[in-house]
Design a protein around this motif. Structure first.
Motif, PDB file in Angstrom:
ATOM      1  N   UNK A 149       0.829  -1.209   0.000  1.00  0.00           N
ATOM      2  CA  UNK A 149       0.000   0.000   0.000  1.00  0.00           C
ATOM      3  C   UNK A 149       0.865   1.260   0.000  1.00  0.00           C
ATOM      4  N   UNK A 150       1.988   1.207   0.703  1.00  0.00           N
ATOM      5  CA  UNK A 150       2.912   2.348   0.709  1.00  0.00           C
ATOM      6  C   UNK A 150       3.481   2.573  -0.690  1.00  0.00           C
ATOM      7  N   UNK A 151       3.896   1.484  -1.338  1.00  0.00           N
ATOM      8  CA  UNK A 151       4.420   1.595  -2.702  1.00  0.00           C
ATOM      9  C   UNK A 151       3.343   2.119  -3.659  1.00  0.00           C
ATOM     10  N   UNK A 152       2.104   1.708  -3.412  1.00  0.00           N
ATOM     11  CA  UNK A 152       0.984   2.199  -4.219  1.00  0.00           C
ATOM     12  C   UNK A 152       0.820   3.700  -4.034  1.00  0.00           C
ATOM     13  N   UNK A 153       0.942   4.171  -2.800  1.00  0.00           N
ATOM     14  CA  UNK A 153       0.815   5.605  -2.524  1.00  0.00           C
ATOM     15  C   UNK A 153       1.857   6.398  -3.300  1.00  0.00           C
ATOM     16  N   UNK A 154       3.101   5.910  -3.318  1.00  0.00           N
ATOM     17  CA  UNK A 154       4.169   6.621  -4.032  1.00  0.00           C
ATOM     18  C   UNK A 154       3.853   6.732  -5.517  1.00  0.00           C
ATOM     19  N   UNK A 155       3.380   5.645  -6.121  1.00  0.00           N
ATOM     20  CA  UNK A 155       3.049   5.671  -7.552  1.00  0.00           C
ATOM     21  C   UNK A 155       1.871   6.594  -7.836  1.00  0.00           C
ATOM     22  N   UNK A 156       0.936   6.662  -6.887  1.00  0.00           N
ATOM     23  CA  UNK A 156      -0.217   7.532  -7.098  1.00  0.00           C
ATOM     24  C   UNK A 156       0.163   9.010  -6.991  1.00  0.00           C
ATOM     25  N   UNK A 157       1.091   9.336  -6.092  1.00  0.00           N
ATOM     26  CA  UNK A 157       1.577  10.715  -6.028  1.00  0.00           C
ATOM     27  C   UNK A 157       2.200  11.116  -7.359  1.00  0.00           C
ATOM     28  N   UNK A 158       2.968  10.204  -7.923  1.00  0.00           N
ATOM     29  CA  UNK A 158       3.643  10.485  -9.193  1.00  0.00           C
ATOM     30  C   UNK A 158       2.645  10.662 -10.331  1.00  0.00           C
ATOM     31  N   UNK A 159       1.567   9.884 -10.290  1.00  0.00           N
ATOM     32  CA  UNK A 159       0.603   9.901 -11.396  1.00  0.00           C
ATOM     33  C   UNK A 159      -0.436  11.010 -11.262  1.00  0.00           C
ATOM     34  N   UNK A 160      -0.932  11.234 -10.033  1.00  0.00           N
ATOM     35  CA  UNK A 160      -2.115  12.083  -9.876  1.00  0.00           C
ATOM     36  C   UNK A 160      -1.832  13.444  -9.237  1.00  0.00           C
ATOM     37  N   UNK A 161      -0.639  13.635  -8.705  1.00  0.00           N
ATOM     38  CA  UNK A 161      -0.228  14.962  -8.232  1.00  0.00           C
ATOM     39  C   UNK A 161      -1.307  15.631  -7.368  1.00  0.00           C
ATOM     40  N   UNK A 162      -1.748  16.800  -7.791  1.00  0.00           N
ATOM     41  CA  UNK A 162      -2.678  17.595  -6.991  1.00  0.00           C
ATOM     42  C   UNK A 162      -4.095  17.032  -6.962  1.00  0.00           C
ATOM     43  N   UNK A 163      -4.397  16.050  -7.805  1.00  0.00           N
ATOM     44  CA  UNK A 163      -5.722  15.425  -7.765  1.00  0.00           C
ATOM     45  C   UNK A 163      -5.961  14.709  -6.435  1.00  0.00           C
ATOM     46  N   UNK A 164      -4.890  14.429  -5.687  1.00  0.00           N
ATOM     47  CA  UNK A 164      -5.023  13.698  -4.424  1.00  0.00           C
ATOM     48  C   UNK A 164      -5.215  14.623  -3.228  1.00  0.00           C
ATOM     49  N   UNK A 165      -5.137  15.919  -3.428  1.00  0.00           N
ATOM     50  CA  UNK A 165      -5.064  16.836  -2.287  1.00  0.00           C
ATOM     51  C   UNK A 165      -6.302  16.762  -1.395  1.00  0.00           C
ATOM     52  N   UNK A 166      -7.481  16.547  -1.965  1.00  0.00           N
ATOM     53  CA  UNK A 166      -8.701  16.505  -1.157  1.00  0.00           C
ATOM     54  C   UNK A 166      -8.774  15.250  -0.292  1.00  0.00           C
ATOM     55  N   UNK A 167      -8.029  14.213  -0.675  1.00  0.00           N
ATOM     56  CA  UNK A 167      -8.035  12.956   0.088  1.00  0.00           C
ATOM     57  C   UNK A 167      -6.718  12.742   0.822  1.00  0.00           C
ATOM     58  N   UNK A 168      -5.895  13.788   0.906  1.00  0.00           N
ATOM     59  CA  UNK A 168      -4.520  13.603   1.381  1.00  0.00           C
ATOM     60  C   UNK A 168      -4.405  13.372   2.877  1.00  0.00           C
TER      61      UNK A 168
END
Length: 329
Positions: A149-168
């Motif tokens: 799950x941690x590795x998944x989080x890193x890949x999602x930061x790279x892919x989705x950038x600011x799209x994650x801010x509301x769920x950060x």
């Protein structure tokens, strides 16, 4: 910041075993239309793609988590292959992430990574549903699930950038906790995810999210948050730092100089040196000129914005660094 996030954050890393019950989560199992048959196939599918006795070319085993006589391999991002069928993967994703079968959960997490890398548009509308299930896996007491799950989080930061801010918020809480715990391989993975976060998420959005954690009662959480804050500020650039407010940032850095842990203090020193450089560039100051421009000098700025003791501590740090540069030149 959500109440759940604060509640998670107040849990010390050493007592994370108390949170095992939270791994059961309060998330309702999502229903994926027309995906029951596909999901049943995944449940029955042999998990050999995930759980295997993995051996390198030189005959040594890859690092993994032992499962009986087998190992689970952690796949680095650059080694992930594309999903076989995008539509099927998307339709079964939420059910797989919420499964009670931990092997299927890991496989689904890796599918999130694959989709993020190869088909990121496919998950854009699902991020609000995917992120809580990743947080649930981050809380899982099984290390294999947690690290994946941690590795998944890193890949999602790279892919989705600011799209994650509301769920950060809940994601950030867990990564700070995991980066502060004693399991080295989990801690190192979480630190890499935090680096990815500070690299790919806009600092103007990220810094306000980080700032509350700089005052957390857990010193290890404060230290990790300080390091993230110090890494994120330079991403603003000179004009961005001036717009954000050097006066605000110097207050943050000064407060961390006296922190309990050396990581916090070192992060504060790095931030102060960055702020000094930006301040002197913006005022066209050099050490020689600043001696004759007392009102606009770095020293005067620090004394005008900070208490006498804090200003003295800040100036000691920045002056020592400058003297070191002069001696080294």
């Amino acid at each position: 910041m959500s109440g759940n996030a604060l509640r998670d954050l107040n849990t010390l890393p050493g007592s994370e075993r108390k949170n095992e019950s939270s791994s059961k989560g309060n998330f309702s199992k999502p229903y994926c239309e027309n995906s029951d048959k596909n999901f049943e196939k995944l449940e029955r599918k042999n998990s050999s793609s995930l759980v295997s006795a993995t051996v390198n070319g030189d005959g040594t085993a890859n690092p993994g988590v032992a499962i009986g006589n087998a190992e689970m391999e952690y796949i680095e991002s650059e080694n992930l292959s594309d999903v076989d069928d995008v539509d099927t993967s998307v339709k079964t994703l939420l059910a797989g992430l919420d499964s009670k079968d931990w092997v299927l959960v890991c496989e689904s997490l890796n599918n999130v990574r694959r989709l993020s890398i190869f088909h990121k548009e496919a998950l854009l509308d699902m991020l609000g549903d995917v992120i809580p299930l990743i947080v649930k896996s981050l809380k899982n007491p099984r290390s294999a699930v947690c690290k994946t799950a941690i590795m998944t989080s890193a890949d999602m930061f790279s892919a989705y950038n600011d799209h994650l801010i509301d769920s950060l918020d809940p994601l950030l809480v867990q990564l700070l906790l995991k980066s502060s715990q004693d399991k080295r391989f989990v801690c190192e993975a979480a630190e890499r995810a935090l680096v990815a976060m500070t690299t790919w998420v806009s600092p103007t959005l990220l810094l306000p999210k980080l700032q509350p954690y700089l005052k957390n009662r857990n010193p290890r959480i404060r230290a990790k948050a300080s390091m993230c804050f110090s890494r994120s500020v330079p991403q603003l650039g000179v004009e961005g730092i001036k717009s954000y407010g050097i006066d605000k940032l110097i207050l943050v850095a000064a407060s961390q100089l006296s922190d309990q842990l050396p990581e916090s203090r070192e992060a504060a020193r790095a931030l102060l040196l960055e702020l000094q450089t930006v301040y002197e560039k913006s005022h066209d100051l050099t050490p020689a000129v600043s001696e004759h421009s007392e009102l606009s000098s770095w020293e005067h700025f620090c004394q005008s914005k900070l208490s006498p003791l804090s200003a003295q501590a800040v100036l000691r740090v920045t002056n020592i660094a400058r003297e070191g540069l002069v001696l080294g030149s």
